[in-house]
Scaffold this active site. Structure first.
Site, short mmCIF file in Angstrom:
data_model
loop_
_atom_site.label_atom_id
_atom_site.label_comp_id
_atom_site.label_asym_id
_atom_site.label_seq_id
_atom_site.Cartn_x
_atom_site.Cartn_y
_atom_site.Cartn_z
N TRP A 59 0.82 -1.23 0.00
CA TRP A 59 0.00 0.00 0.00
C TRP A 59 0.85 1.28 0.00
O TRP A 59 0.31 2.37 -0.12
CB TRP A 59 -0.94 0.01 1.21
CG TRP A 59 -2.07 -0.96 1.09
CD1 TRP A 59 -2.42 -1.71 -0.01
CD2 TRP A 59 -3.03 -1.30 2.11
NE1 TRP A 59 -3.53 -2.47 0.27
CE2 TRP A 59 -3.91 -2.24 1.56
CE3 TRP A 59 -3.21 -0.89 3.43
CZ2 TRP A 59 -4.98 -2.78 2.29
CZ3 TRP A 59 -4.27 -1.43 4.16
CH2 TRP A 59 -5.14 -2.36 3.59
N GLY B 109 1.34 -2.71 -6.17
CA GLY B 109 1.22 -1.40 -5.54
C GLY B 109 -0.14 -0.79 -5.83
O GLY B 109 -1.14 -1.11 -5.18
N GLY B 110 -0.18 0.08 -6.84
CA GLY B 110 -1.39 0.85 -7.14
C GLY B 110 -2.67 0.04 -7.18
O GLY B 110 -3.68 0.43 -6.56
N GLU C 121 11.99 2.00 -4.03
CA GLU C 121 11.76 3.36 -3.49
C GLU C 121 12.65 3.60 -2.27
O GLU C 121 13.13 4.72 -2.07
CB GLU C 121 10.26 3.55 -3.18
CG GLU C 121 9.46 3.73 -4.47
CD GLU C 121 8.02 3.27 -4.41
OE1 GLU C 121 7.47 3.10 -3.30
OE2 GLU C 121 7.44 3.06 -5.49
N SER D 153 3.35 -2.45 -11.91
CA SER D 153 2.12 -2.21 -12.68
C SER D 153 1.30 -3.47 -12.95
O SER D 153 0.68 -3.59 -14.01
CB SER D 153 2.44 -1.49 -14.00
OG SER D 153 2.99 -0.20 -13.74
P1 PGA Z 1 2.89 -0.72 -8.77
O1 PGA Z 1 3.92 -0.89 -7.54
O2 PGA Z 1 2.06 -1.98 -8.82
O3 PGA Z 1 2.08 0.49 -8.41
O4 PGA Z 1 3.70 -0.54 -10.00
C1 PGA Z 1 4.58 -2.11 -7.30
C2 PGA Z 1 5.56 -1.95 -6.17
O5 PGA Z 1 6.23 -0.91 -6.10
O6 PGA Z 1 5.70 -2.84 -5.30
#
Ligand code: PGA
Length: 260
Positions: free
Chosen positions: A13, A241-242, A104, A220
């Site tokens: 998240w 993620g998203g 990140e 993604s």
């Molecule tokens: P995303 O992020 O699905 O938004 O690309 C994946 C992640 O950073 O774990």
């Protein structure tokens, strides 16, 4: 089962959802998942630290078979580290999986391979499972150095671990150019790098560890792309993620096997 490892699909998240929103999201997710989903796939949610206690309470009181995860941790058990959270604190909250070395963290917070390695060891020492992330930048992909970059991250991150410890780990392959961009890797490209990761584990730690370690793809992932990615022989799950912020979208990813 076809002999493949049981998939783990994880919701990262990031810095989203306060603890009220987190409770709602987990409850909604639990209504959307069937017993067959839980049978086929392990599911973990990784909320921000401030939500962990609330989510733990909901998972326990409603008997929801979703694993509780964290997004990062420090490597020491306690001490003068203002702002940090220790693996021991997470273990006390029934956290079972901790993301370590997300790109990140590496890019925005200067986390280097050696730090990733000590965090992986600290997570294991508290009886939890690290989800250790690796992945190349766009420049590295275009320069043709994807495999060597990822291999060196994996080797550095796993340094000093026993084959048994590696066997129960999760490695997440997340190409940086695919994270949050809507540009998902092709199933063939993702498979190719995940196969490289498994080969590196086999060379360094043996066949048993290579056969057991779970390798997720992240970047993604959406309900439309999940089925083809998950069909690849060396992809054992997804780090999402998203698309994990919306319980319906995340549940559709978990139900990937029902498509096609
Ligand atoms: P995303 O992020 O699905 O938004 O690309 C994946 C992640 O950073 O774990």
């Amino acid at each position: 089962m076809d002999g493949k490892r049981k998939p783990l699909i994880s919701a990262n998240w990031k810095m989203n959802h306060n603890h009220f929103e987190a409770i709602q999201a987990v409850q909604k997710l639990s209504y959307l998942l069937s017993a067959a989903d839980h049978e086929a796939v392990d599911v973990s949610v990784h909320p921000p630290f401030t939500d962990l206690r609330s989510v733990q309470t909901v998972l326990q009181s409603d008997e929801i078979p979703v694993l509780l995860g964290a997004q990062d941790c420090h490597w020491e058990a306690s001490g003068a580290f203002t702002g940090e959270v220790s693996p021991a604190m997470l273990a006390k909250l029934d956290v079972s999986h901790v993301i370590v070395g997300h790109s990140e963290r590496r890019q925005l917070f200067g986390e280097v391979d050696q730090v990733v390695n000590v965090k992986v060891k600290a997570v294991i020492a508290e009886g939890m499972t690290p989800i250790m992330c690796c992945g190349e930048s766009l420049e590295e992909r275009e320069a043709g150095t994807t495999d060597s970059r990822v291999a060196s991250q994996v080797r550095a991150g796993l340094a000093g671990l026993t084959p048994e410890q590696i066997s129960s780990m999760v490695i997440a392959y997340e190409p940086i150019w695919a994270i949050g961009t809507g540009k998902v890797a092709t199933p063939e490209d993702a498979q190719s790098v995940c196969a490289t990761i498994r080969r590196v584990v086999r060379e360094d730690s043996g066949t048993a560890a290579a056969d057991a370690v779970r390798i997720q793809y992240g970047g993604s992932v959406k309900p439309v792309s999940a089925p083809d990615l998950m069909r690849q022989p060396d992809i054992d799950g997804a780090l999402v993620g998203g698309a994990s912020l919306d319980p319906e979208e995340f549940a559709r990813i978990i139900a990937y096997r029902l498509v096609g």
